[in-house]
Scaffold this active site. Structure first.
Site, short mmCIF file in Angstrom:
data_model
loop_
_atom_site.label_atom_id
_atom_site.label_comp_id
_atom_site.label_asym_id
_atom_site.label_seq_id
_atom_site.Cartn_x
_atom_site.Cartn_y
_atom_site.Cartn_z
N GLY A 1 -17.63 20.41 62.36
CA GLY A 1 -18.09 21.65 61.77
C GLY A 1 -18.38 22.73 62.79
O GLY A 1 -18.30 23.92 62.48
N VAL A 2 -18.72 22.32 64.02
CA VAL A 2 -18.97 23.30 65.08
C VAL A 2 -17.68 24.06 65.40
O VAL A 2 -17.68 25.27 65.60
CB VAL A 2 -19.55 22.61 66.32
N GLY A 3 -16.56 23.34 65.43
CA GLY A 3 -15.28 24.00 65.66
C GLY A 3 -14.88 24.91 64.51
O GLY A 3 -14.28 25.97 64.73
N GLU B 1 -0.26 24.93 64.80
CA GLU B 1 0.75 23.93 65.15
C GLU B 1 0.30 22.64 64.51
O GLU B 1 -0.70 22.04 64.92
CB GLU B 1 0.86 23.81 66.68
N CYS C 1 3.04 14.80 67.49
CA CYS C 1 3.44 15.44 66.24
C CYS C 1 4.94 15.63 66.13
O CYS C 1 5.49 15.66 65.03
CB CYS C 1 2.71 16.77 66.08
N GLU D 1 2.83 11.71 57.74
CA GLU D 1 2.69 11.53 59.19
C GLU D 1 1.75 10.37 59.47
O GLU D 1 0.59 10.38 59.06
CB GLU D 1 2.15 12.81 59.81
N LYS E 1 -12.76 24.58 71.58
CA LYS E 1 -13.45 23.43 70.98
C LYS E 1 -12.46 22.27 70.94
O LYS E 1 -11.57 22.22 70.10
CB LYS E 1 -13.93 23.77 69.57
#
Length: 488
Positions: free
Chosen positions: A219-221, A259, A293, A392, A183
């Protein structure tokens, strides 16, 4: 594969390219704000079908045990990606806003090349280890260890380096014998969907082994973390979302790889070439508009040379004007969306509110009326307690912080919720290594060394995540260990 203009991508479920039950959603060029085309918009039902296909492919086929098939399919995928590399490059520049120069490295060609490591590792890996005969509790026993695939992997990925992160999950997961449901982020659906097209049309990967589900709905993920048919979730993204993934996975005690975020420090010791170090720090913080990141966004310099360091960083950043990602010389392209641009601007405003000042930059470029651009910005006058030093930002923003010697520099570097990466510059390599050894981070660059490589594990300490991606350690994240003891 179709051309970039007016493209319409599909889902890959159970070996077939299909439309999304939710219709489609637009994908936008962040440099121009123009709609590029549409992507299939999956619903919860679509995700359910993808998970079921992956479960069936793992349980009912020999994919997990046929190493030769897996190696052949990975090499086919790599060949197809290389054959279509120019189409993928244009998709990546258009959809991600990735500078063209970066598509020759970590934005595209690097991850494609790295699939060789996955195939080679599977081909040569010691799947079974003979521990010999022993007599535990007086019973003569032959012992061995078998390494086996985890099962169905749910992969949830972000938008900043989509090919790098998608392939860093697909490659080792498949090499290890797993099936996968990917996803991708709704900001960059085409990058993932294009890989799905190539899998369906140019490889022998069996139906259900790889499923790619694009959706505008986060929300699907999240269903991947909750569904009991999924054995492992591999997530890259924000620390806040990582917490949710971990909590959702706890219900079924899933294996979870995370991660997450970073707020990494670039330490300049008092014997270093200050101008060169600060220039490199500024360049790194501006690359891909700071949307990485592991980018070092805290420049920690000797207090006695603070003003000189700010000036050097500002001189470099001032020359890295935000530009069209299609141009070969662009380093700093756009941010991914208006939402992200506004978020970064909020951090810049907070720096002024806390008493900081901009040595260069500080907002939207005056010469760009369209596109989600922010000027590369150097913030001076704040310490490590400021909001821009703690959180971040994910924009081209560098905060310069003063230190009072090596111990203080290490203290500042480690005074963070994160522990993803770090840099040390010193004329004395032994001294730099002593400092690096004390940094609580997963990767360290000393004097410009490069840790990004297919055979090097990547990941962080503390709230930067759990586990490692890439390298042998990243491959083994997707394996279970079975101990087998036979009485003799």
């Amino acid at each position: 594969m179709t051309v970039l203009a007016n493209r319409e991508s599909q889902l890959l479920i159970d070996g077939k390219l299909v439309a999304g039950s939710g219709g489609s959603f637009e994908t936008v060029n962040p440099a121009t704000e123009e709609v590029l085309g549409v992507a299939a918009d999956a619903t919860a039902d679509d995700m359910g079908r993808a998970i079921e296909a992956a479960r069936r492919a793992f349980d009912e086929t020999d994919w997990s045990t046929d190493t030769d098939l897996r190696v052949r399919c990975l090499r086919q995928l790599q060949a197809a990606l290389k054959e279509h590399i120019e189409e993928l490059r244009e998709i990546t520049i258009g959809e991600v806003g990735a500078p063209r120069m970066l598509t020759s490295a970590a934005q595209l060609e690097g991850p494609v090349d790295d699939l060789s490591f996955c195939a080679d590792t599977a081909e040569s890996y010691e799947w079974n280890t003979d521990l010999g005969v022993a007599s535990p509790m007086g019973i003569k026993t032959r012992r061995r260890l078998a390494r086996e695939a985890v099962g169905v992997v749910g992969a949830i990925t972000p938008w900043n380096f989509p090919h790098q992160i998608n392939l860093a999950k697909i490659g080792p997961a498949l090499a290890a014998g797993n099936t996968i449901v990917l996803k991708p982020a709704p900001d960059t659906p085409w990058c993932a969907a294009a890989v799905g097209e190539l899998i369906a049309e140019h490889t022998d990967i069996p139906p259900g082994v790889v499923n790619i589900v694009t959706s505008s709905d986060h929300g699907v993920g999240a269903l991947l973390s909750k569904d009991p048919r999924v054995d492992m979730v591999s997530f890259t993204g924000s620390t806040a979302t990582g917490r949710s993934v971990m909590a959702d996975g706890a219900a079924t005690i899933k294996k979870v790889f995370l991660e997450l975020g970073g707020k990494s420090a670039f330490l300049v010791l008092d014997d270093a070439d200050l101008a060169a170090a600060c220039s490199m720090s500024a360049f790194t913080a501006s690359m891909h508009a700071g949307q990485g990141c592991a980018i070092t966004t805290r420049l920690v310099v000797p207090r006695a040379r603070y003003d000189e360091a700010v000036e050097a960083a500002a001189a470099t950043m001032g020359g890295l004007k935000p530009g069209d990602p299609q141009d070969a010389g662009t380093i700093c392209g756009p941010l991914i969306s208006a939402r992200q641009r506004d978020r970064v601007q909020g951090y810049l405003d907070s720096a002024i509110d806390e008493g900081g000042k901009f040595a260069v930059g500080g907002g939207r470029p005056a010469d760009r009326d369209t596109g989600f651009f922010i000027e590369p910005t150097v913030i001076a006058g704040l310490d490590n307690d400021a909001k821009v030093s703690r959180e971040e930002i994910f924009g081209p923003v560098l905060t310069v912080i003063a230190h009072d010697g090596d111990d203080d520099a290490v203290r500042i570097a480690n005074d963070s919720a994160y522990g993803l990466s770090g840099t040390v510059f010193s004329a004395d390599e032994e001294r730099a290594n002593r400092v690096a050894a004390r940094m609580r981070v997963g990767t360290v660059n000393i004097n410009g060394g490069v840790w990004y490589s297919a055979d090097m594990p990547f990941g962080g300490y503390k709230q930067s995540g759990l586990g490692r991606e890439m390298g042998l350690a990243g491959f083994e994240e997707y394996l279970e260990i079975k101990a087998i003891a036979t009485a003799v």
